[in-house]
Design a protein around this motif. Structure first.
Motif, PDB file in Angstrom:
ATOM      1  N   GLY A  91      41.923  47.958  53.523  1.00 10.50           N
ATOM      2  CA  GLY A  91      40.891  47.728  52.521  1.00 10.50           C
ATOM      3  C   GLY A  91      40.702  48.929  51.616  1.00 10.50           C
ATOM      4  O   GLY A  91      40.618  48.798  50.398  1.00 10.50           O
ATOM      5  N   VAL A  92      40.649  50.105  52.226  1.00  5.33           N
ATOM      6  CA  VAL A  92      40.484  51.322  51.427  1.00  5.33           C
ATOM      7  C   VAL A  92      41.690  51.512  50.516  1.00  5.33           C
ATOM      8  O   VAL A  92      41.564  51.792  49.321  1.00  5.33           O
ATOM      9  CB  VAL A  92      40.308  52.558  52.335  1.00  5.33           C
ATOM     10  CG1 VAL A  92      40.466  53.828  51.525  1.00  5.33           C
ATOM     11  CG2 VAL A  92      38.939  52.534  52.998  1.00  5.33           C
ATOM     12  N   VAL A 106      39.749  46.305  68.151  1.00  7.31           N
ATOM     13  CA  VAL A 106      39.584  47.628  67.545  1.00  7.31           C
ATOM     14  C   VAL A 106      40.718  47.900  66.559  1.00  7.31           C
ATOM     15  O   VAL A 106      40.493  48.377  65.435  1.00  7.31           O
ATOM     16  CB  VAL A 106      39.533  48.721  68.641  1.00  7.31           C
ATOM     17  CG1 VAL A 106      39.581  50.110  68.019  1.00  7.31           C
ATOM     18  CG2 VAL A 106      38.262  48.570  69.464  1.00  7.31           C
ATOM     19  N   LEU A 109      42.010  46.597  59.084  1.00  4.50           N
ATOM     20  CA  LEU A 109      41.289  46.026  57.942  1.00  4.50           C
ATOM     21  C   LEU A 109      40.664  47.129  57.094  1.00  4.50           C
ATOM     22  O   LEU A 109      40.687  47.084  55.859  1.00  4.50           O
ATOM     23  CB  LEU A 109      40.197  45.063  58.423  1.00  4.50           C
ATOM     24  CG  LEU A 109      40.651  43.674  58.878  1.00  4.50           C
ATOM     25  CD1 LEU A 109      39.522  42.949  59.582  1.00  4.50           C
ATOM     26  CD2 LEU A 109      41.139  42.866  57.678  1.00  4.50           C
ATOM     27  N   ILE A 110      40.101  48.138  57.780  1.00  2.00           N
ATOM     28  CA  ILE A 110      39.454  49.221  57.037  1.00  2.00           C
ATOM     29  C   ILE A 110      40.489  50.020  56.252  1.00  2.00           C
ATOM     30  O   ILE A 110      40.332  50.264  55.050  1.00  2.00           O
ATOM     31  CB  ILE A 110      38.673  50.147  57.999  1.00  2.00           C
ATOM     32  CG1 ILE A 110      37.447  49.409  58.553  1.00  2.00           C
ATOM     33  CG2 ILE A 110      38.238  51.422  57.297  1.00  2.00           C
ATOM     34  CD1 ILE A 110      36.664  50.185  59.579  1.00  2.00           C
ATOM     35  N   VAL A 132      40.144  45.831  63.401  1.00  2.00           N
ATOM     36  CA  VAL A 132      39.098  46.407  62.541  1.00  2.00           C
ATOM     37  C   VAL A 132      39.641  47.632  61.816  1.00  2.00           C
ATOM     38  O   VAL A 132      39.464  47.787  60.596  1.00  2.00           O
ATOM     39  CB  VAL A 132      37.845  46.765  63.374  1.00  2.00           C
ATOM     40  CG1 VAL A 132      36.845  47.544  62.529  1.00  2.00           C
ATOM     41  CG2 VAL A 132      37.186  45.506  63.922  1.00  2.00           C
TER      42      VAL A 132
END
Lengths: 142, 681
Positions: free
Chosen positions: A25-26, A15, A21-22, A18
């Motif tokens: 990434g944003v 979790v 990464l989000i 993830v």
């Protein structure tokens, strides 16, 4: 340690990965989605908006403003949301929907230069009211 | 015709409400005649919607342009098969398509469900009727396909040229079949919760139907990739477009469910999670329709947008609130029957696979909705594009690929050292060998090397499974290799069909990896001029512009540019890419309709595609502007799609395998690995 606990630790790691990464990434790939008016306001208040990658939407091509040099694939046009107008320069192949007719909604990815021209890296286009106009024509004929 | 159609819609609407109300009121319990009435209402709605569909098709085929829908999506010069597919080309027709397909599935579910689940059927009927009524009511009150104009135009507006493609004839129905059929497992899940019978029987019914929707959705998504590739002309097949993402989301959650349901069947764990996944998949399919129809997010599919989307938003919220509240109230009766025993077990591998799949789904959903989220939270719209999705999903995808190889190898409950060694040696060697070969060959990009090495690992796993199965059959029954192979699959369809699907997934990954090496070049060429292009596989293409021709075809003016292609000095022939301007005939004059559209030229072989886009001629001369793209390994996507469909079909093929006898209770993946089970238990 019980298997259930171990699994929860593993799950927490996934979790967290993830989420990271989000968020990353944003932060690294997200771009502002602005109307020409908003872009003008932001750029006036904060000069770091010049040269920053942005997506400009909510705008239409100014009728008659499109000039194309087919051989060199240079396209110049202006976009407007009714208040603010920007000149756009694009090199490359535009989508079929970018026809130069009236009422084309466009989304332009690119960056605003200090000369006030948006250098586009991508142009997306959509026909706005054209189908409705066609409907009216059909009605007139009948 | 439209009167009959309207009448049929109203019939479906009222009978559907009757069925739903009686079902949810529970009055039918102890009153078999009411239970039968609920069941029959499903058949009546089905009949009414079939009549409505025939009416719409009749209107389309008879060119009755007084019907607005017929006028809006067809024209006299449109080929007949596109007239037939115009049924689902527009919003209103798609709604009718949804409704009629849903009621078909609902009818099939009523007729084919095994007797041991019969007590669930009146509830199932209620749920399917409620969803059908929703779609019919949108048609009746907001988007009526039978609406008439107050005059009769001479010709229709024609079909959007981008939809005039064979892929487009079958891609939307396939995708819709996937979206729509999720309603059935959802209905069974709600039925199980409503009936308070939490034995494991319902999960079997749900699993079979989920496989059906999963297969349709997989085929629909792959066909959509194909359509995007041959029709949209930007040189790729997946752009992380909101509508593509929307179809990917339920696929991910259903894939998760198809794995975690095995844990429930085998160990009685994860009941709550599984029900949550089924409900979530259904909601995501409605969400997908909402995204497609509402246009809240700009997309290549924006030709379908309208305000009908907000009906879907309302329905989405209501259905979600209802289903999750129901799940919450039944929470205590869904206690797991056993606990996770070890991290080195198939249960743990499947749990992680579920987490990763749901993690991917969450990140895709987050990225898709980010413009809306950021505007709500921070007041500025921020968008993320393909770089975001690639950045997040490549690592997660690779992790998933690794788990694809691990899951089938590891024993249930608790794997022993002997089990691990016996199972993992060959696959790990296959993976390491692949990596070594690639590194020696000079590939230095980290993700492609990892993807291909993990692909080798998964193929090692699958081959080892097949090899051991075939060897065991040869020993036991003395069959030859081909017979043993065929029987092995036939007798354990779930397990070996699943392995074929895994192989297909590897093929997809290999194809996606190829796209990392795509090369592209734009050029403006006079007749006789040529350029050279080097491909990632070391070929050199020489592309010579031959000339531009203009002519009139069936319903379009065509400007075609032709290129002579040679590879490494060997002539491969001519390739022609077109610009098309479609027209309709009004008062004997040809009037341009829609924007011009591009027809790309594609030459494919096993290793790479040459993809040519003609961007236009320079001011009436024969000087042409081209974009040449070399896309490696694209055909592997389509091969993967075919294998995936075959594997999926084998997995869900109905009926007991021949000669399996009554002891087949633990079929499929659940079968103890041949020999390996000894070490595990």
């Amino acid at each position: 340690m019980k298997a259930g606990t171990k699994f929860l630790i593993g799950a927490a790691v996934i979790v967290a990965a993830v989420s990271w990464l989000i968020v990353a990434g944003v932060r690294q790939t997200g771009v502002y989605y602005l109307t020409p008016t908003e872009l003008a306001q932001k750029a006036a208040a904060d000069s770091s908006y010049y040269g920053l990658g942005v997506r400009v939407g909510g705008a239409k091509v100014v009728p008659g403003s499109v000039t194309r040099d087919v051989a060199s694939q240079e396209i110049d046009f202006r976009i407007s949301d009714g208040h603010q107008i920007y000149a756009v320069n694009y090199h490359g192949i535009v989508p079929d929907t970018f026809t130069g007719a009236d009422d084309i909604e466009v989304i332009v990815d690119g960056s605003l230069g200090h000369d006030g021209v948006i250098r586009a890296t991508e142009v997306l286009a959509k026909c706005g009211s054209r189908y409705e106009a066609a409907a009216k024509d059909a009605r007139r004929q009948a | 015709m439209t009167f009959l159609g309207q009448f049929a819609l109203w019939t479906a609407f009222l009978v559907g409400i009757w069925g739903a109300v009686i079902s949810f009121s529970g009055r039918w319990r102890g009153r078999p005649e009411l239970a039968r009435s609920v069941r029959r209402s499903v058949f009546v709605v089905f009949g009414a919607l079939v009549v409505a569909s025939i009416c719409l098709w009749k209107g389309l085929l008879s060119h009755d342009f007084n019907i607005e829908y017929v006028w809006a999506y067809t024209s006299r010069n449109l080929p007949t098969y596109f007239v037939i597919s115009a049924f689902w080309a527009g919003q209103k027709g798609s709604l009718l398509f949804w409704a009629v397909v849903l009621s078909t599935f609902a009818t099939v579910a009523q007729l084919l469900t095994a007797r041991r689940h019969a007590h669930l059927l009146p509830y199932v009927a209620g749920v399917t009727q409620a969803v059908t009524v929703f779609f019919v009511s949108v048609m009746i009150f907001a988007a009526n396909p039978f609406g008439r104009l107050d005059f009769t135009p001479l010709d229709g507006r024609g079909l959007n040229p981008q939809l005039q493609n064979v892929g487009m004839v079958i891609h939307p129905p396939m995708l819709y079949l996937g979206y729509i059929s999720i309603t059935i497992p959802f209905a069974f899940a709600v039925a199980a919760l409503l009936s308070r019978r939490m034995d494991s029987g319902w999960v079997v019914a749900i699993r079979k139907w989920t496989l059906v929707s999963w297969l349709f959705l997989s085929i629909g998504i792959t066909l959509g990739m194909w359509w995007a590739y041959v029709e949209l002309g930007w040189g790729g097949y997946w752009a992380w477009d909101p509508v593509e993402n929307a179809s990917f989301l339920p696929w991910l959650t259903m894939t998760a469910f198809l794995h975690s349901v095995m844990i429930q069947e085998k160990r009685g764990m994860l009941k709550r999670w599984n029900l949550g996944l089924v409900v979530g998949s259904f909601l995501l399919s409605i969400f997908g329709t909402f995204i497609t129809r509402s246009g809240v997010i700009a997309s290549v599919h924006s030709f379908t947008q309208s305000n009908v989307g907000y009906f879907f938003l309302g329905f989405l919220v209501l259905a979600g609130a209802f289903a999750y509240t129901l799940l919450y109230t039944r929470w205590p009766s869904l206690e797991p029957e056993s606990q996770l025993e070890s991290m080195l077990s198939r249960e743990a591998a499947f749990l992680f696979n579920n987490l990763v799949l749901v993690g991917i789904a969450f990140s895709v959903l987050w990225g898709t909705l980010f413009p809306i989220i950021s505007e709500l939270v921070r007041g500025t719209k921020i968008t993320v594009g393909p770089p975001f999705f690639n950045k997040v999903n490549i690592p997660l995808g690779l992790l998933l690929l690794a788990l694809t190889g691990i899951g089938p190898l590891i024993a249930w409950r608790r794997a022993s050292r002997a089990n691990l060694k016996r199972q993992f040696t060959v696959p790990l060697a296959a993976g390491a060998g692949t990596a070594l070969v690639l590194l020696i060959a000079g590939m230095r990009d980290i993700y492609p090397v990892m993807a291909l090495a993990l692909g080798g690992f998964v193929l090692g796993t699958v081959s080892q499974e097949f090899w051991r199965g075939v060897r065991a059959r040869r020993r036991m029954y003395g069959e030859n290799v081909a017979m043993a192979f065929a029987h092995l699959i036939g007798r354990n369809r779930r397990r070996y069909g699943g392995y074929l699907v895994h192989t297909a997934i590897v093929i997809y990954f290999v194809a996606f990896t190829g796209m990392a090496f795509k090369t592209e070049r734009e050029a403006t060429l006079k007749p006789g001029q040529s350029i050279q292009l080097a491909s990632p596989f070391g070929h050199t293409y020489t592309l010579t512009h031959v000339g531009v021709s203009q002519y009139k075809a069936l319903n379009r003016f065509v400007t075609a540019a032709t290129v002579r292609v040679s590879r490494d000095g060997k002539n491969l022939g001519l390739m022609t890419s077109e610009k098309r301007q479609h027209f309709t005939v009004q008062n004997g004059e040809e009037v341009a309709s829609f924007e011009p559209s591009t027809e790309v030229a594609i030459r494919s072989d096993l290793r790479e595609d040459l993809y040519i886009v003609f961007a236009g001629a320079v001011d009436g001369t024969e000087e042409a502007v081209y974009r040449f793209t070399i896309n490696p390994l694209v055909w592997w996507v389509w091969y993967g799609g075919v294998l995936l469909a075959i594997g999926g079909l084998i997995t869900m093929w109905p009926g007991e395998p021949p000669g399996s006898g009554p002891r087949r209770s633990q079929a499929g993946y659940a079968v103890t690995l041949e020999g390996a089970g000894a070490g595990a238990s």
